[in-house]
Write a protein that holds these residues in place. Structure first.
Motif, PDB file in Angstrom:
ATOM      1  N   LEU A 174       0.836  -1.199   0.000  1.00 50.32           N
ATOM      2  CA  LEU A 174       0.000   0.000   0.000  1.00 50.32           C
ATOM      3  C   LEU A 174       0.871   1.249   0.000  1.00 50.32           C
ATOM      4  CD1 LEU A 174      -1.954  -2.240   0.994  1.00 50.32           C
ATOM      5  CD2 LEU A 174      -3.037  -0.520   2.443  1.00 50.32           C
ATOM      6  N   PRO A 175       0.624   2.187  -0.915  1.00 54.31           N
ATOM      7  CA  PRO A 175       1.310   3.481  -0.841  1.00 54.31           C
ATOM      8  C   PRO A 175       0.849   4.245   0.404  1.00 54.31           C
ATOM      9  CG  PRO A 175       0.335   3.117  -3.012  1.00 54.31           C
ATOM     10  CD  PRO A 175      -0.235   2.081  -2.103  1.00 54.31           C
ATOM     11  N   PHE A 176       1.747   5.053   0.939  1.00 58.73           N
ATOM     12  CA  PHE A 176       1.426   5.886   2.102  1.00 58.73           C
ATOM     13  C   PHE A 176       1.501   7.344   1.691  1.00 58.73           C
ATOM     14  CE2 PHE A 176       3.057   7.947   6.172  1.00 58.73           C
ATOM     15  CZ  PHE A 176       1.790   8.025   6.744  1.00 58.73           C
ATOM     16  N   LEU A 177       0.361   8.002   1.739  1.00 60.41           N
ATOM     17  CA  LEU A 177       0.255   9.417   1.401  1.00 60.41           C
ATOM     18  C   LEU A 177       0.485  10.242   2.656  1.00 60.41           C
ATOM     19  CD1 LEU A 177      -0.607  11.767  -0.528  1.00 60.41           C
ATOM     20  CD2 LEU A 177      -2.975  11.285   0.161  1.00 60.41           C
ATOM     21  N   LEU A 178       1.451  11.126   2.595  1.00 61.61           N
ATOM     22  CA  LEU A 178       1.770  11.998   3.722  1.00 61.61           C
ATOM     23  C   LEU A 178       1.923  13.416   3.201  1.00 61.61           C
ATOM     24  CD1 LEU A 178       2.378  12.221   6.747  1.00 61.61           C
ATOM     25  CD2 LEU A 178       4.781  11.757   6.214  1.00 61.61           C
ATOM     26  N   GLY A 179       1.045  14.289   3.645  1.00 58.37           N
ATOM     27  CA  GLY A 179       1.057  15.650   3.120  1.00 58.37           C
ATOM     28  C   GLY A 179       0.631  15.638   1.665  1.00 58.37           C
ATOM     29  N   GLU A 180       1.538  16.082   0.796  1.00 58.80           N
ATOM     30  CA  GLU A 180       1.219  16.170  -0.631  1.00 58.80           C
ATOM     31  C   GLU A 180       2.020  15.175  -1.454  1.00 58.80           C
ATOM     32  OE1 GLU A 180       1.929  20.239  -1.644  1.00 58.80           O
ATOM     33  OE2 GLU A 180       0.499  21.006  -0.157  1.00 58.80           O
ATOM     34  N   ARG A 181       2.598  14.175  -0.796  1.00 60.47           N
ATOM     35  CA  ARG A 181       3.443  13.248  -1.543  1.00 60.47           C
ATOM     36  C   ARG A 181       3.187  11.816  -1.091  1.00 60.47           C
ATOM     37  NH1 ARG A 181       9.353  15.033  -0.346  1.00 60.47           N
ATOM     38  NH2 ARG A 181       9.748  13.335  -1.783  1.00 60.47           N
ATOM     39  N   LEU A 182       3.532  10.883  -1.954  1.00 63.07           N
ATOM     40  CA  LEU A 182       3.555   9.476  -1.577  1.00 63.07           C
ATOM     41  C   LEU A 182       4.935   9.232  -0.978  1.00 63.07           C
ATOM     42  CD1 LEU A 182       1.779   7.878  -4.671  1.00 63.07           C
ATOM     43  CD2 LEU A 182       0.806   8.437  -2.437  1.00 63.07           C
ATOM     44  N   ALA A 183       4.987   9.172   0.344  1.00 64.11           N
ATOM     45  CA  ALA A 183       6.256   9.199   1.071  1.00 64.11           C
ATOM     46  C   ALA A 183       6.835   7.820   1.325  1.00 64.11           C
ATOM     47  CB  ALA A 183       6.071   9.921   2.406  1.00 64.11           C
ATOM     48  N   ALA A 184       5.991   6.777   1.253  1.00 58.32           N
ATOM     49  CA  ALA A 184       6.471   5.440   1.593  1.00 58.32           C
ATOM     50  C   ALA A 184       5.509   4.411   1.020  1.00 58.32           C
ATOM     51  CB  ALA A 184       6.576   5.282   3.111  1.00 58.32           C
ATOM     52  N   ARG A 185       5.900   3.160   1.169  1.00 59.35           N
ATOM     53  CA  ARG A 185       5.035   2.040   0.815  1.00 59.35           C
ATOM     54  C   ARG A 185       5.250   0.935   1.839  1.00 59.35           C
ATOM     55  NH1 ARG A 185       6.546   1.256  -5.144  1.00 59.35           N
ATOM     56  NH2 ARG A 185       7.683   3.217  -4.985  1.00 59.35           N
ATOM     57  N   VAL A 186       4.201   0.155   2.092  1.00 60.39           N
ATOM     58  CA  VAL A 186       4.257  -0.828   3.157  1.00 60.39           C
ATOM     59  C   VAL A 186       3.548  -2.105   2.716  1.00 60.39           C
ATOM     60  CG1 VAL A 186       2.229   0.219   4.257  1.00 60.39           C
ATOM     61  CG2 VAL A 186       3.729  -1.242   5.599  1.00 60.39           C
ATOM     62  N   ASP A 187       4.193  -3.239   2.976  1.00 57.95           N
ATOM     63  CA  ASP A 187       3.652  -4.553   2.637  1.00 57.95           C
ATOM     64  C   ASP A 187       2.900  -5.081   3.855  1.00 57.95           C
ATOM     65  OD1 ASP A 187       3.125  -6.994   1.464  1.00 57.95           O
ATOM     66  OD2 ASP A 187       5.115  -7.819   1.828  1.00 57.95           O
ATOM     67  N   LEU A 188       1.573  -5.219   3.719  1.00 60.84           N
ATOM     68  CA  LEU A 188       0.708  -5.542   4.851  1.00 60.84           C
ATOM     69  C   LEU A 188      -0.018  -6.865   4.671  1.00 60.84           C
ATOM     70  CD1 LEU A 188      -1.151  -2.177   5.631  1.00 60.84           C
ATOM     71  CD2 LEU A 188       0.948  -3.058   6.630  1.00 60.84           C
ATOM     72  N   LYS A 189      -0.401  -7.441   5.790  1.00 61.15           N
ATOM     73  CA  LYS A 189      -1.253  -8.618   5.809  1.00 61.15           C
ATOM     74  C   LYS A 189      -2.103  -8.575   7.071  1.00 61.15           C
ATOM     75  CE  LYS A 189      -2.800 -12.895   5.215  1.00 61.15           C
ATOM     76  NZ  LYS A 189      -3.746 -13.243   4.132  1.00 61.15           N
ATOM     77  N   ALA A 190      -3.422  -8.643   6.901  1.00 58.07           N
ATOM     78  CA  ALA A 190      -4.325  -8.751   8.046  1.00 58.07           C
ATOM     79  C   ALA A 190      -4.492 -10.229   8.366  1.00 58.07           C
ATOM     80  CB  ALA A 190      -5.670  -8.105   7.727  1.00 58.07           C
ATOM     81  N   ASP A 191      -3.827 -10.669   9.406  1.00 63.95           N
ATOM     82  CA  ASP A 191      -3.908 -12.067   9.845  1.00 63.95           C
ATOM     83  C   ASP A 191      -5.077 -12.169  10.824  1.00 63.95           C
ATOM     84  OD1 ASP A 191      -3.603 -14.595  10.861  1.00 63.95           O
ATOM     85  OD2 ASP A 191      -1.442 -14.450  11.169  1.00 63.95           O
ATOM     86  N   ARG A 192      -6.254 -12.397  10.302  1.00 61.82           N
ATOM     87  CA  ARG A 192      -7.457 -12.378  11.128  1.00 61.82           C
ATOM     88  C   ARG A 192      -7.509 -13.530  12.131  1.00 61.82           C
ATOM     89  NH1 ARG A 192      -8.417  -9.996   6.367  1.00 61.82           N
ATOM     90  NH2 ARG A 192      -9.444  -7.957   6.462  1.00 61.82           N
ATOM     91  N   PRO A 193      -7.127 -14.764  11.748  1.00 64.30           N
ATOM     92  CA  PRO A 193      -7.145 -15.834  12.752  1.00 64.30           C
ATOM     93  C   PRO A 193      -6.282 -15.519  13.972  1.00 64.30           C
ATOM     94  CG  PRO A 193      -6.963 -16.775  10.558  1.00 64.30           C
ATOM     95  CD  PRO A 193      -6.804 -15.286  10.405  1.00 64.30           C
ATOM     96  N   ALA A 194      -5.134 -14.862  13.753  1.00 62.54           N
ATOM     97  CA  ALA A 194      -4.243 -14.523  14.863  1.00 62.54           C
ATOM     98  C   ALA A 194      -4.562 -13.161  15.470  1.00 62.54           C
ATOM     99  CB  ALA A 194      -2.787 -14.544  14.388  1.00 62.54           C
ATOM    100  N   GLY A 195      -5.423 -12.392  14.827  1.00 65.45           N
ATOM    101  CA  GLY A 195      -5.760 -11.057  15.321  1.00 65.45           C
ATOM    102  C   GLY A 195      -4.614 -10.077  15.225  1.00 65.45           C
ATOM    103  N   VAL A 196      -3.817 -10.200  14.139  1.00 69.57           N
ATOM    104  CA  VAL A 196      -2.603  -9.379  14.005  1.00 69.57           C
ATOM    105  C   VAL A 196      -2.582  -8.668  12.652  1.00 69.57           C
ATOM    106  CG1 VAL A 196      -0.078  -9.401  13.951  1.00 69.57           C
ATOM    107  CG2 VAL A 196      -1.299 -10.966  15.474  1.00 69.57           C
ATOM    108  N   LEU A 197      -2.231  -7.390  12.662  1.00 69.80           N
ATOM    109  CA  LEU A 197      -1.905  -6.688  11.417  1.00 69.80           C
ATOM    110  C   LEU A 197      -0.396  -6.800  11.252  1.00 69.80           C
ATOM    111  CD1 LEU A 197      -2.764  -4.978   9.001  1.00 69.80           C
ATOM    112  CD2 LEU A 197      -2.421  -2.934  10.407  1.00 69.80           C
ATOM    113  N   ARG A 198       0.024  -7.552  10.256  1.00 69.74           N
ATOM    114  CA  ARG A 198       1.447  -7.829  10.065  1.00 69.74           C
ATOM    115  C   ARG A 198       2.038  -6.870   9.029  1.00 69.74           C
ATOM    116  NH1 ARG A 198       2.367 -12.357  12.844  1.00 69.74           N
ATOM    117  NH2 ARG A 198       0.676 -13.880  13.093  1.00 69.74           N
ATOM    118  N   ILE A 199       3.078  -6.175   9.422  1.00 70.51           N
ATOM    119  CA  ILE A 199       3.823  -5.314   8.510  1.00 70.51           C
ATOM    120  C   ILE A 199       5.071  -6.095   8.114  1.00 70.51           C
ATOM    121  CG2 ILE A 199       5.101  -3.170   8.245  1.00 70.51           C
ATOM    122  CD1 ILE A 199       2.286  -3.470  10.758  1.00 70.51           C
ATOM    123  N   HIS A 200       5.057  -6.623   6.900  1.00 69.75           N
ATOM    124  CA  HIS A 200       6.168  -7.462   6.443  1.00 69.75           C
ATOM    125  C   HIS A 200       7.392  -6.635   6.062  1.00 69.75           C
ATOM    126  CE1 HIS A 200       3.736 -10.981   6.661  1.00 69.75           C
ATOM    127  NE2 HIS A 200       2.919 -10.623   5.701  1.00 69.75           N
TER     128      HIS A 200
END
Length: 399
Positions: free
Chosen positions: A323-349
């Protein structure tokens, strides 16, 4: 053509057009907020991947913050629906008032034109079977393809059952539409039993008028863009575009402009807002209207973005669902995510900063990730210190 517009100004125009210059609601978002977002974006692209959350739920979250998913579900089902599903920028949710503007596409599909070649071939060769499925919907609807005995497909359009092919052909032709979904499975019914009568009774515009109006919607959603940007929003063909932009320029709705660093002419919508500053902060789905036209994303933000779901893991540059991360007026970063629902964890890979990202990017990103964690109902956040921003993000999360 007007004097040149700076790239920074073009970014602010684009962000404002997509609703990112508006503050998020102080309370829980409601139908009015949803309607305001749809008035800006004109559509929400649908995608089946649910690594974090289904794609059509994300644009509202990106603009409004945490909102009940039932808000969008209710808008796309039931007697008070304000949205319907059809092919626009890929499969999309659209305001019901857009239905007449897409009848030309439905009519072409009914002739076997402008749809997947394999689906068109199926419609020609199995016409009697398609009509039988239509009769079943008329008699029994709402109905899903899996409701028919022995009609379980294998996944992916190439693995569709015969019934699913017939349903999709009829859907593309506008003879049936989505009544509701169970999970991600469509239940089909006749448009007259799903859509408001006031919408179905609207006159059918000529194709040229419909194309012109779709371009208007695209131009408002962009604020500023090239002809190819505007065409891509509703996937209009070059033939359907011919002369339409020139007509909108003649009417004064589009203003030809030059944008710094763009090699192609651009068009500014006459009602586009030009804020002095945009202080946005949002995680964006890969199919968010702000970024789904990848060349535009690169021209506007210097952000080269490709989804790597279908890239072999060893060859991925950033990750499976980034997912791109919009901060202010720019795309400042990107992050690889996974919602692990069985474990109840948002994992930032992994997390990656763009060149020139502000010093506080990791802290701002972490706040947005915590907000998403709460929205998704996950108990905790787990950060893997991978990627050039990953260690700083992990350290911030631990502090």
């Amino acid at each position: 053509m007007k004097d040149g517009i700076s790239l920074a100004t073009a970014r602010r125009i684009a962000l404002a057009a997509q609703g990112f210059s508006d503050p998020r609601p102080a309370g829980q978002p409601d139908r009015r907020h949803l309607a305001r977002v749809l008035a800006r974006t004109g559509l929400l692209q649908i995608d089946s991947v649910s690594a974090v959350v289904r794609a059509h739920y994300m644009p509202l979250y990106s603009r409004l913050g945490p909102y009940p998913l039932a808000l969008l579900d209710a808008a796309a089902a039931g007697r008070r629906r304000s949205l319907f599903e059809y092919w626009a920028h890929e499969a999309s949710l659209l305001p019901v008032t857009t239905w007449p503007l897409l009848r030309w596409r439905m009519e072409r599909a009914g002739r076997g034109e402008e749809m997947y070649a394999g689906l068109a071939k199926f419609g020609r060769e199995r016409a009697a079977y398609v009509e039988e499925i239509f009769r079943i919907v008329a008699e029994r609807g709402p109905v899903a393809a899996s409701d028919l005995d022995g009609q379980k497909g294998k996944g992916g359009w190439w693995g569709w059952s015969d019934a699913k092919h017939a349903f999709e052909w009829l859907f593309w032709a506008g003879r049936i539409t989505t009544s509701h979904r169970r999970g991600f499975e469509r239940f089909y019914d006749l448009p007259e039993r799903v859509l408001p009568a006031a919408v179905l009774d609207l006159p059918t515009p000529s194709p040229a008028d419909a194309h012109r109006e779709l371009l208007r919607i695209a131009a408002r959603a962009h604020g500023i863009g090239t002809a190819s940007c505007l065409r891509d929003y509703f996937r209009l063909s070059p033939a359907d575009m011919k002369g339409r932009i020139e007509e909108l320029v003649e009417e004064g709705e589009l203003l030809p402009v030059r944008v710094e660093g763009w090699g192609k002419p651009a068009y500014l919508h006459r009602d586009a807002r030009i804020p002095r500053k945009v202080a946005a902060r949002a995680l964006l789905a890969p199919f968010d209207p702000l970024v789904f036209e990848r060349d535009r994303t690169e021209r506007l933000f210097g952000f080269r973005y490709r989804i790597e779901i279908y890239t072999p893991a060893a060859k991925r540059q950033y990750g499976y669902y980034v997912l791109p991360f919009l901060l202010g007026e720019r795309l400042a970063a990107r992050v690889d995510l996974k919602a692990d629902r069985p474990a109840g964890v948002l994992r930032i890979h992994a997390a990656y900063a763009e060149e020139g990202a502000p010093a506080g990017t990791a802290a701002q990103l972490l706040e947005e990730l915590k907000l998403m964690q709460g929205w998704l109902g996950l108990g905790r956040l787990e950060v893997t210190p991978a990627g050039d921003l990953g260690p700083a993000l992990a350290d911030t999360a631990m502090s």
